[in-house]
Structure formats: C-alpha cells, structure tokens
Design a protein around this motif. Structure first.
Motif, PDB file in Angstrom:
ATOM      1  N   PRO A 114       9.911  19.065 -26.853  1.00 27.82           N
ATOM      2  CA  PRO A 114      10.279  20.349 -27.453  1.00 27.82           C
ATOM      3  C   PRO A 114      10.479  21.433 -26.401  1.00 27.82           C
ATOM      4  O   PRO A 114      10.076  21.277 -25.247  1.00 27.82           O
ATOM      5  CB  PRO A 114       9.073  20.672 -28.334  1.00 27.82           C
ATOM      6  N   ASP A 115      11.085  22.527 -26.834  1.00 30.35           N
ATOM      7  CA  ASP A 115      11.339  23.664 -25.950  1.00 30.35           C
ATOM      8  C   ASP A 115      10.174  24.645 -25.939  1.00 30.35           C
ATOM      9  O   ASP A 115      10.111  25.521 -25.075  1.00 30.35           O
ATOM     10  CB  ASP A 115      12.642  24.349 -26.360  1.00 30.35           C
ATOM     11  N   TYR A 116       9.282  24.547 -26.907  1.00 32.48           N
ATOM     12  CA  TYR A 116       7.969  25.191 -26.847  1.00 32.48           C
ATOM     13  C   TYR A 116       7.034  24.470 -27.791  1.00 32.48           C
ATOM     14  O   TYR A 116       7.470  23.735 -28.687  1.00 32.48           O
ATOM     15  CB  TYR A 116       8.013  26.699 -27.134  1.00 32.48           C
ATOM     16  N   ILE A 117       5.741  24.657 -27.572  1.00 26.01           N
ATOM     17  CA  ILE A 117       4.704  24.114 -28.453  1.00 26.01           C
ATOM     18  C   ILE A 117       3.813  25.263 -28.885  1.00 26.01           C
ATOM     19  O   ILE A 117       3.390  26.086 -28.059  1.00 26.01           O
ATOM     20  CB  ILE A 117       3.892  23.008 -27.741  1.00 26.01           C
ATOM     21  N   ALA A 118       3.562  25.342 -30.183  1.00 26.52           N
ATOM     22  CA  ALA A 118       2.657  26.361 -30.725  1.00 26.52           C
ATOM     23  C   ALA A 118       1.328  25.716 -31.073  1.00 26.52           C
ATOM     24  O   ALA A 118       1.288  24.594 -31.589  1.00 26.52           O
ATOM     25  CB  ALA A 118       3.276  27.011 -31.963  1.00 26.52           C
ATOM     26  N   LEU A 119       0.244  26.423 -30.779  1.00 28.63           N
ATOM     27  CA  LEU A 119      -1.104  25.988 -31.151  1.00 28.63           C
ATOM     28  C   LEU A 119      -1.737  27.056 -32.021  1.00 28.63           C
ATOM     29  O   LEU A 119      -1.726  28.244 -31.673  1.00 28.63           O
ATOM     30  CB  LEU A 119      -1.975  25.778 -29.905  1.00 28.63           C
ATOM     31  N   GLY A 120      -2.300  26.617 -33.145  1.00 27.29           N
ATOM     32  CA  GLY A 120      -2.985  27.583 -33.991  1.00 27.29           C
ATOM     33  C   GLY A 120      -3.825  26.878 -35.057  1.00 27.29           C
ATOM     34  O   GLY A 120      -3.790  25.659 -35.174  1.00 27.29           O
ATOM     35  N   PRO A 121      -4.587  27.657 -35.793  1.00 28.84           N
ATOM     36  CA  PRO A 121      -4.843  29.078 -35.554  1.00 28.84           C
ATOM     37  C   PRO A 121      -5.880  29.261 -34.442  1.00 28.84           C
ATOM     38  O   PRO A 121      -6.935  28.643 -34.473  1.00 28.84           O
ATOM     39  CB  PRO A 121      -5.397  29.568 -36.895  1.00 28.84           C
ATOM     40  N   VAL A 122      -5.538  30.090 -33.467  1.00 28.05           N
ATOM     41  CA  VAL A 122      -6.473  30.330 -32.359  1.00 28.05           C
ATOM     42  C   VAL A 122      -7.702  31.079 -32.870  1.00 28.05           C
ATOM     43  O   VAL A 122      -8.834  30.756 -32.520  1.00 28.05           O
ATOM     44  CB  VAL A 122      -5.785  31.113 -31.227  1.00 28.05           C
ATOM     45  N   TRP A 123      -7.479  32.069 -33.708  1.00 31.32           N
ATOM     46  CA  TRP A 123      -8.552  32.771 -34.414  1.00 31.32           C
ATOM     47  C   TRP A 123      -8.357  32.562 -35.911  1.00 31.32           C
ATOM     48  O   TRP A 123      -7.283  32.120 -36.330  1.00 31.32           O
ATOM     49  CB  TRP A 123      -8.502  34.274 -34.078  1.00 31.32           C
ATOM     50  N   GLN A 135      -9.180  27.390 -33.680  1.00 31.57           N
ATOM     51  CA  GLN A 135      -9.150  26.443 -32.564  1.00 31.57           C
ATOM     52  C   GLN A 135      -9.923  26.976 -31.361  1.00 31.57           C
ATOM     53  O   GLN A 135     -10.466  26.193 -30.584  1.00 31.57           O
ATOM     54  CB  GLN A 135      -7.691  26.201 -32.142  1.00 31.57           C
ATOM     55  N   GLY A 136      -9.907  28.296 -31.193  1.00 31.83           N
ATOM     56  CA  GLY A 136     -10.581  28.898 -30.047  1.00 31.83           C
ATOM     57  C   GLY A 136      -9.688  28.931 -28.819  1.00 31.83           C
ATOM     58  O   GLY A 136      -8.773  28.110 -28.673  1.00 31.83           O
ATOM     59  N   GLU A 138     -10.398  28.175 -25.848  1.00 35.80           N
ATOM     60  CA  GLU A 138     -10.594  27.040 -24.939  1.00 35.80           C
ATOM     61  C   GLU A 138      -9.506  25.985 -25.158  1.00 35.80           C
ATOM     62  O   GLU A 138      -9.062  25.320 -24.223  1.00 35.80           O
ATOM     63  CB  GLU A 138     -11.972  26.405 -25.156  1.00 35.80           C
ATOM     64  N   LYS A 139      -9.087  25.831 -26.420  1.00 39.26           N
ATOM     65  CA  LYS A 139      -8.072  24.819 -26.705  1.00 39.26           C
ATOM     66  C   LYS A 139      -6.718  25.224 -26.117  1.00 39.26           C
ATOM     67  O   LYS A 139      -5.915  24.362 -25.765  1.00 39.26           O
ATOM     68  CB  LYS A 139      -7.963  24.556 -28.199  1.00 39.26           C
ATOM     69  N   LEU A 140      -6.465  26.526 -25.998  1.00 38.13           N
ATOM     70  CA  LEU A 140      -5.241  26.957 -25.318  1.00 38.13           C
ATOM     71  C   LEU A 140      -5.220  26.431 -23.882  1.00 38.13           C
ATOM     72  O   LEU A 140      -4.207  25.929 -23.399  1.00 38.13           O
ATOM     73  CB  LEU A 140      -5.138  28.483 -25.307  1.00 38.13           C
ATOM     74  N   THR A 141      -6.367  26.546 -23.216  1.00 39.83           N
ATOM     75  CA  THR A 141      -6.474  26.083 -21.824  1.00 39.83           C
ATOM     76  C   THR A 141      -6.234  24.575 -21.744  1.00 39.83           C
ATOM     77  O   THR A 141      -5.503  24.087 -20.876  1.00 39.83           O
ATOM     78  CB  THR A 141      -7.861  26.427 -21.257  1.00 39.83           C
ATOM     79  N   GLU A 142      -6.834  23.853 -22.681  1.00 45.10           N
ATOM     80  CA  GLU A 142      -6.687  22.397 -22.723  1.00 45.10           C
ATOM     81  C   GLU A 142      -5.228  22.007 -22.991  1.00 45.10           C
ATOM     82  O   GLU A 142      -4.665  21.134 -22.328  1.00 45.10           O
ATOM     83  CB  GLU A 142      -7.594  21.888 -23.852  1.00 45.10           C
ATOM     84  N   ASP A 161      -5.612  43.482 -29.344  1.00 48.90           N
ATOM     85  CA  ASP A 161      -6.744  43.433 -28.408  1.00 48.90           C
ATOM     86  C   ASP A 161      -7.119  42.005 -28.007  1.00 48.90           C
ATOM     87  O   ASP A 161      -7.967  41.809 -27.136  1.00 48.90           O
ATOM     88  CB  ASP A 161      -7.955  44.169 -28.993  1.00 48.90           C
ATOM     89  N   ARG A 162      -6.500  41.002 -28.627  1.00 46.37           N
ATOM     90  CA  ARG A 162      -6.770  39.614 -28.262  1.00 46.37           C
ATOM     91  C   ARG A 162      -5.678  39.017 -27.378  1.00 46.37           C
ATOM     92  O   ARG A 162      -5.811  37.884 -26.896  1.00 46.37           O
ATOM     93  CB  ARG A 162      -6.916  38.761 -29.525  1.00 46.37           C
ATOM     94  N   ALA A 163      -4.602  39.758 -27.176  1.00 48.79           N
ATOM     95  CA  ALA A 163      -3.452  39.208 -26.451  1.00 48.79           C
ATOM     96  C   ALA A 163      -3.833  38.765 -25.044  1.00 48.79           C
ATOM     97  O   ALA A 163      -3.509  37.645 -24.621  1.00 48.79           O
ATOM     98  CB  ALA A 163      -2.314  40.223 -26.401  1.00 48.79           C
ATOM     99  N   GLN A 164      -4.528  39.626 -24.315  1.00 50.96           N
ATOM    100  CA  GLN A 164      -4.856  39.292 -22.922  1.00 50.96           C
ATOM    101  C   GLN A 164      -5.783  38.091 -22.834  1.00 50.96           C
ATOM    102  O   GLN A 164      -5.690  37.287 -21.903  1.00 50.96           O
ATOM    103  CB  GLN A 164      -5.466  40.506 -22.210  1.00 50.96           C
ATOM    104  N   GLN A 165      -6.662  37.949 -23.823  1.00 49.28           N
ATOM    105  CA  GLN A 165      -7.556  36.789 -23.863  1.00 49.28           C
ATOM    106  C   GLN A 165      -6.740  35.503 -24.019  1.00 49.28           C
ATOM    107  O   GLN A 165      -7.015  34.490 -23.369  1.00 49.28           O
ATOM    108  CB  GLN A 165      -8.514  36.960 -25.051  1.00 49.28           C
ATOM    109  N   ALA A 166      -5.729  35.564 -24.875  1.00 50.40           N
ATOM    110  CA  ALA A 166      -4.867  34.384 -25.083  1.00 50.40           C
ATOM    111  C   ALA A 166      -4.081  34.063 -23.819  1.00 50.40           C
ATOM    112  O   ALA A 166      -3.983  32.896 -23.408  1.00 50.40           O
ATOM    113  CB  ALA A 166      -3.925  34.629 -26.261  1.00 50.40           C
ATOM    114  N   PHE A 167      -3.538  35.090 -23.173  1.00 53.74           N
ATOM    115  CA  PHE A 167      -2.796  34.858 -21.929  1.00 53.74           C
ATOM    116  C   PHE A 167      -3.711  34.284 -20.845  1.00 53.74           C
ATOM    117  O   PHE A 167      -3.340  33.350 -20.137  1.00 53.74           O
ATOM    118  CB  PHE A 167      -2.155  36.157 -21.429  1.00 53.74           C
ATOM    119  N   ALA A 168      -4.897  34.840 -20.737  1.00 54.24           N
ATOM    120  CA  ALA A 168      -5.837  34.378 -19.709  1.00 54.24           C
ATOM    121  C   ALA A 168      -6.221  32.915 -19.924  1.00 54.24           C
ATOM    122  O   ALA A 168      -6.495  32.186 -18.964  1.00 54.24           O
ATOM    123  CB  ALA A 168      -7.084  35.256 -19.708  1.00 54.24           C
ATOM    124  N   ALA A 169      -6.215  32.490 -21.183  1.00 53.95           N
ATOM    125  CA  ALA A 169      -6.611  31.110 -21.492  1.00 53.95           C
ATOM    126  C   ALA A 169      -5.471  30.119 -21.289  1.00 53.95           C
ATOM    127  O   ALA A 169      -5.690  28.914 -21.328  1.00 53.95           O
ATOM    128  CB  ALA A 169      -7.106  31.031 -22.933  1.00 53.95           C
TER     129      ALA A 169
END
Length: 198
Positions: A114-123, A135-136, A138-142, A161-169
C-alpha cells in the motif's frame, strides 16, 4: 513518498470545501449509506474541489466510483478488502491506503504494497463501535519499525494536544474526525491542527 502530516476525514464535500479554504492539503471523503447518484455527486465535487486547491482527496471504500470518476487515492478497511477488485484498482493507477488493527491485518496489508498504512484507534474513539480498544502509542512505534518507508497514519482519539506524542512514537501523519466535526468552532480547531502539524 511524503504526505502532508494532517489528514482530516469528512462525510461531505461541503465539509471538505470549508477545510480546503484553511489550507488542508490531504483529506478523506468517507460516506456511508447514501444512494449511488448522491455518492457519485459528492465524490465528483470533492475531487474537483481538491484538484482546484492542490490537495489530495482520498475516497473511502467506494472503489468503483473512485475509478469511474478518475480519482487518485483510495482508502480501504479490512472488510472492504474482501470484496474490492485490487487488480482493477491498481490498473486504474489509484494509490491505496489500508486500515490495520492487529498483526494479521498488518501482514495482509503489507503484502499488497500500500501507499500508506493506518493504525487505530490509537486512543479511545467515539466514532464507531470497534472490537479493538485503544492500541496505544507504543504500537505506532512497533508498526513503524515493521513498515519502514511506508507512511504511517495514526487515527482514533486524536486531539491537537496528542499530535506530537503520535509523531514522536513513529506516526508520519495524524488523522482526526470527530475532534473537528464536533468542535464548537471547527475552523478554529483545524487551524490549531495545521499549526501543530506544520
């Protein structure tokens, strides 16, 4: 391939028109349960609006209409994959984004390149009842470690306010739905999103 880092999802071309005016450059049209002529008209209008604004339109689910209307991007959930004609989608030159929630779905998605993969729900999300709980991050990192250069979209319960946390992961792009559509001032909320994802 790099995508804009903010990816809102709306259920009408009217919503898309409002948000393109603010500078949104990547948007999904997700419409469920509408008669075919209405669906086609919405997809056509959203396509034209996005092209005029230099934005990417991703059509959710309705792959036949996306092909017929000459759209560029398609998003499929795992259930959609069961019935979609992937050969026809690829032959039409559509770029493809896929939803994933667990290991089996990720393996299936990666096999389709695929051209992108989505993971959710993160929260936790109020958008729809899901068998997956949050999912949390941590699963983004994985997931990012598994998919490498494929863009990773974080969706589900995202707020400004959660955007940077998602990017960091490890997320490359953050997606929002109800955080915008249920906001008292959706335009102000989108400006906030654009600021934190610039």
């Amino acid at each position: 391939m790099s995508l804009p880092r903010f990816y809102p999802i709306f259920d009408s071309a009217d919503w898309i028109a409002r948000m393109l005016a603010l500078g949104v450059k990547l948007v999904q049209l997700r419409i469920k349960d509408r008669p075919l002529p209405e669906l086609r008209a919405e997809i056509r209008r959203a396509r034209d609006l996005c092209r005029a604004a230099g934005a990417i339109l991703v059509v959710n689910d309705h792959w036949q209409l996306a092909i017929e209307e000459g759209c560029d991007w398609l998003h499929l959930g795992q259930e959609d994959l069961d019935t979609a004609d992937l050969g026809a989608i690829r032959a039409a030159g559509l770029k493809l984004g896929l939803s994933t929630h667990d290991e089996a779905e990720l393996t299936r998605a990666l096999a389709l390149h695929p051209d992108y993969i989505a993971l959710g729900p993160v929260w936790p999300t109020i958008l729809k009842q899901m068998k997956w709980h949050q999912q949390g991050v941590e699963k983004l990192t994985e997931w990012k470690a598994r998919i490498g250069g494929v863009p990773l979209i974080a969706i589900g319960g995202l707020r400004v306010d959660r955007a940077q946390q998602a990017f960091a992961a490890g997320a490359d792009v953050v997606s929002a739905v109800t955080d915008i559509t249920l906001a008292p001032d959706p335009e102000a909320r989108v400006r906030d999103w654009l600021r934190v994802t610039a």
